[in-house]
Scaffold this motif. Structure first.
Motif, mmCIF file in Angstrom:
data_model
loop_
_atom_site.group_PDB
_atom_site.id
_atom_site.type_symbol
_atom_site.label_atom_id
_atom_site.label_comp_id
_atom_site.label_asym_id
_atom_site.label_seq_id
_atom_site.Cartn_x
_atom_site.Cartn_y
_atom_site.Cartn_z
ATOM 1 N N PHE A 106 0.885 -1.089 0.055
ATOM 2 C CA PHE A 106 0.014 0.070 0.138
ATOM 3 C C PHE A 106 0.869 1.228 0.006
ATOM 4 O O PHE A 106 1.408 1.713 0.983
ATOM 5 C CB PHE A 106 -1.044 0.101 1.202
ATOM 6 C CG PHE A 106 -1.787 1.329 1.416
ATOM 7 C CD1 PHE A 106 -2.874 1.361 0.398
ATOM 8 C CD2 PHE A 106 -1.461 2.009 2.306
ATOM 9 C CE1 PHE A 106 -3.523 2.444 0.400
ATOM 10 C CE2 PHE A 106 -2.317 3.146 2.433
ATOM 11 C CZ PHE A 106 -3.664 3.235 1.546
ATOM 12 N N GLN A 107 1.338 1.755 -1.191
ATOM 13 C CA GLN A 107 2.339 2.594 -1.309
ATOM 14 C C GLN A 107 1.835 4.076 -1.163
ATOM 15 O O GLN A 107 2.196 5.077 -0.637
ATOM 16 C CB GLN A 107 3.138 2.492 -2.554
ATOM 17 C CG GLN A 107 3.823 1.284 -2.111
ATOM 18 C CD GLN A 107 4.727 0.587 -3.413
ATOM 19 O OE1 GLN A 107 5.668 -0.221 -3.231
ATOM 20 N NE2 GLN A 107 4.540 1.301 -4.885
ATOM 21 N N CYS A 108 0.703 4.344 -2.346
ATOM 22 C CA CYS A 108 0.112 5.560 -2.376
ATOM 23 C C CYS A 108 -1.540 5.340 -2.707
ATOM 24 O O CYS A 108 -1.844 4.240 -3.221
ATOM 25 C CB CYS A 108 0.674 6.483 -3.355
ATOM 26 S SG CYS A 108 0.143 6.374 -5.194
ATOM 27 N N GLY A 109 -2.156 6.185 -2.438
ATOM 28 C CA GLY A 109 -3.762 6.329 -2.810
ATOM 29 C C GLY A 109 -4.104 6.377 -3.975
ATOM 30 O O GLY A 109 -4.952 5.676 -4.564
ATOM 31 N N TYR A 110 -2.944 6.531 -5.113
ATOM 32 C CA TYR A 110 -3.368 6.517 -6.573
ATOM 33 C C TYR A 110 -3.413 5.341 -7.349
ATOM 34 O O TYR A 110 -4.358 4.790 -7.653
ATOM 35 C CB TYR A 110 -2.601 7.737 -7.124
ATOM 36 C CG TYR A 110 -3.475 8.955 -7.533
ATOM 37 C CD1 TYR A 110 -3.833 9.988 -6.700
ATOM 38 C CD2 TYR A 110 -4.285 8.793 -8.841
ATOM 39 C CE1 TYR A 110 -4.735 10.875 -6.819
ATOM 40 C CE2 TYR A 110 -4.967 9.839 -8.955
ATOM 41 C CZ TYR A 110 -5.414 10.634 -8.116
ATOM 42 O OH TYR A 110 -6.295 11.821 -8.390
ATOM 43 N N CYS A 111 -2.313 4.650 -6.889
ATOM 44 C CA CYS A 111 -2.140 3.470 -7.808
ATOM 45 C C CYS A 111 -2.800 2.339 -7.101
ATOM 46 O O CYS A 111 -3.148 1.192 -7.583
ATOM 47 C CB CYS A 111 -0.613 3.185 -8.083
ATOM 48 S SG CYS A 111 0.450 2.871 -6.363
ATOM 49 N N THR A 112 -2.738 2.238 -5.687
ATOM 50 C CA THR A 112 -3.188 1.171 -4.850
ATOM 51 C C THR A 112 -4.556 0.409 -5.406
ATOM 52 O O THR A 112 -4.586 -0.763 -5.295
ATOM 53 C CB THR A 112 -2.902 1.114 -3.341
ATOM 54 O OG1 THR A 112 -1.591 1.583 -3.048
ATOM 55 C CG2 THR A 112 -3.442 0.236 -2.436
ATOM 56 N N ASN A 141 -0.934 -1.447 -14.756
ATOM 57 C CA ASN A 141 -1.172 -0.533 -13.517
ATOM 58 C C ASN A 141 0.279 0.129 -13.424
ATOM 59 O O ASN A 141 1.354 -0.465 -12.938
ATOM 60 C CB ASN A 141 -1.411 -1.401 -12.291
ATOM 61 C CG ASN A 141 -2.507 -1.965 -12.345
ATOM 62 O OD1 ASN A 141 -2.958 -3.078 -12.885
ATOM 63 N ND2 ASN A 141 -3.530 -1.291 -11.635
ATOM 64 N N ILE A 142 0.268 1.557 -13.596
ATOM 65 C CA ILE A 142 1.524 2.082 -13.688
ATOM 66 C C ILE A 142 1.788 2.758 -12.075
ATOM 67 O O ILE A 142 0.938 3.390 -11.701
ATOM 68 C CB ILE A 142 1.748 3.207 -14.825
ATOM 69 C CG1 ILE A 142 1.257 2.590 -15.907
ATOM 70 C CG2 ILE A 142 2.811 4.050 -14.840
ATOM 71 C CD1 ILE A 142 2.110 1.537 -16.449
ATOM 72 N N CYS A 143 3.004 2.486 -11.680
ATOM 73 C CA CYS A 143 3.322 3.512 -10.360
ATOM 74 C C CYS A 143 4.605 3.966 -11.006
ATOM 75 O O CYS A 143 5.487 3.543 -11.456
ATOM 76 C CB CYS A 143 4.126 2.285 -9.489
ATOM 77 S SG CYS A 143 5.019 3.095 -8.302
ATOM 78 N N ARG A 144 4.589 5.347 -10.623
ATOM 79 C CA ARG A 144 5.361 6.300 -11.271
ATOM 80 C C ARG A 144 6.608 6.528 -10.141
ATOM 81 O O ARG A 144 7.577 7.516 -10.287
ATOM 82 C CB ARG A 144 4.798 7.753 -11.713
ATOM 83 C CG ARG A 144 3.796 7.631 -13.019
ATOM 84 C CD ARG A 144 3.282 8.668 -12.943
ATOM 85 N NE ARG A 144 2.322 8.723 -14.495
ATOM 86 C CZ ARG A 144 1.099 8.214 -14.237
ATOM 87 N NH1 ARG A 144 0.711 7.903 -13.330
ATOM 88 N NH2 ARG A 144 0.400 8.278 -15.449
ATOM 89 N N CYS A 145 6.576 5.843 -8.939
ATOM 90 C CA CYS A 145 7.250 6.564 -7.993
ATOM 91 C C CYS A 145 8.454 5.504 -7.399
ATOM 92 O O CYS A 145 9.298 5.350 -7.429
ATOM 93 C CB CYS A 145 6.423 7.373 -7.137
ATOM 94 S SG CYS A 145 5.165 6.744 -6.425
ATOM 95 N N THR A 146 7.436 4.447 -6.551
ATOM 96 C CA THR A 146 7.879 3.718 -5.737
ATOM 97 C C THR A 146 8.301 2.341 -6.225
ATOM 98 O O THR A 146 9.324 2.069 -5.569
ATOM 99 C CB THR A 146 7.009 3.436 -4.487
ATOM 100 O OG1 THR A 146 6.260 4.813 -4.141
ATOM 101 C CG2 THR A 146 7.689 3.008 -3.314
ATOM 102 N N GLY A 147 7.966 1.891 -7.102
ATOM 103 C CA GLY A 147 8.225 0.675 -7.564
ATOM 104 C C GLY A 147 7.419 -0.514 -7.355
ATOM 105 O O GLY A 147 6.451 -0.433 -6.539
HETATM 106 S S1 FES Z 1 3.262 4.381 -5.250
HETATM 107 FE FE1 FES Z 1 1.252 4.911 -6.123
HETATM 108 S S2 FES Z 1 2.084 5.603 -7.982
HETATM 109 FE FE2 FES Z 1 3.752 5.124 -7.357
#
Ligand code: FES
Ligand code: FES
Length: 168
Positions: A106-112, A141-147
């Motif tokens: 659960f990294q960010c609310g956008y991609c999760t 499903n693209i994550c632009r930041c954390t991987g």
């Molecule tokens: S962790 Fe959600 S876009 Fe990278």
């Protein structure tokens, strides 16, 4: 599409998160807008709106689709599941969501939300996917930041614990 009324609105009848829904919308309306703006189901995220990022992923009759590309009228009679229908703190988290929390997926609310929806679709279809199959299932499903390391670990954990599917 054959249900435009006198006001030029299309009457969408479908099921969302196991609840029958009837709603009049502009024929040009997409599922993503209906979910977020009309039905306040904001767990489905709006990002690229081009079908490239997966933030808006929902299940349509059990299959993952980008809600930003689905016209509302294409959802007539469909069974739609959003992240709110998969699990929430009140109803209880789905085992896949629990694994995401435990493994830092659960990294960010956008991609999760989209990642969880794609993972659910994968495990419903294939309870024991290989790493390559997991990566393929998440390719939209693209994550632009954390991987992806934590996300992949979370899905593997859900698989290993035999909890990929609800009610297992
Ligand atoms: S962790 Fe959600 S876009 Fe990278
Ligand atoms: S918002 Fe639908 S794929 Fe990006």
């Amino acid at each position: 599409m054959d249900k435009a009324n006198d006001a030029g609105l299309y009457r969408l009848e479908c099921e969302i998160n196991e609840t029958p829904i009837t709603i009049d919308v502009l024929p040009s309306r997409r599922l993503l807008g209906v979910l977020r703006d009309e039905l306040a189901l904001t767990g489905t995220k709006r990002s690229c709106e081009l079908g490239r990022c997966g933030a808006c992923m929902v299940l349509l009759d059990g299959k993952p689709v980008n809600a930003c590309l689905a016209m509302a009228y294409q959802c007539a009679g469909a069974r739609i599941t959003t992240i709110e229908g998969i699990g929430n703190p009140e109803t209880g988290l789905d085992p896949v969501q629990q694994a995401f929390l435990e493994e830092g997926g659960f990294q960010c609310g956008y991609c999760t939300p989209g990642m969880v929806v794609s993972a659910k679709a994968l495990l419903a279809e294939n309870p024991s996917p290989t790493d390559a199959e997991i990566e393929e299932a998440l390719s939209g499903n693209i994550c632009r930041c954390t991987g992806y390391a934590s996300i992949l670990r979370a899905i593997r954990r859900a698989i290993e614990s035999g909890k990929g599917r609800r009610h297992d």
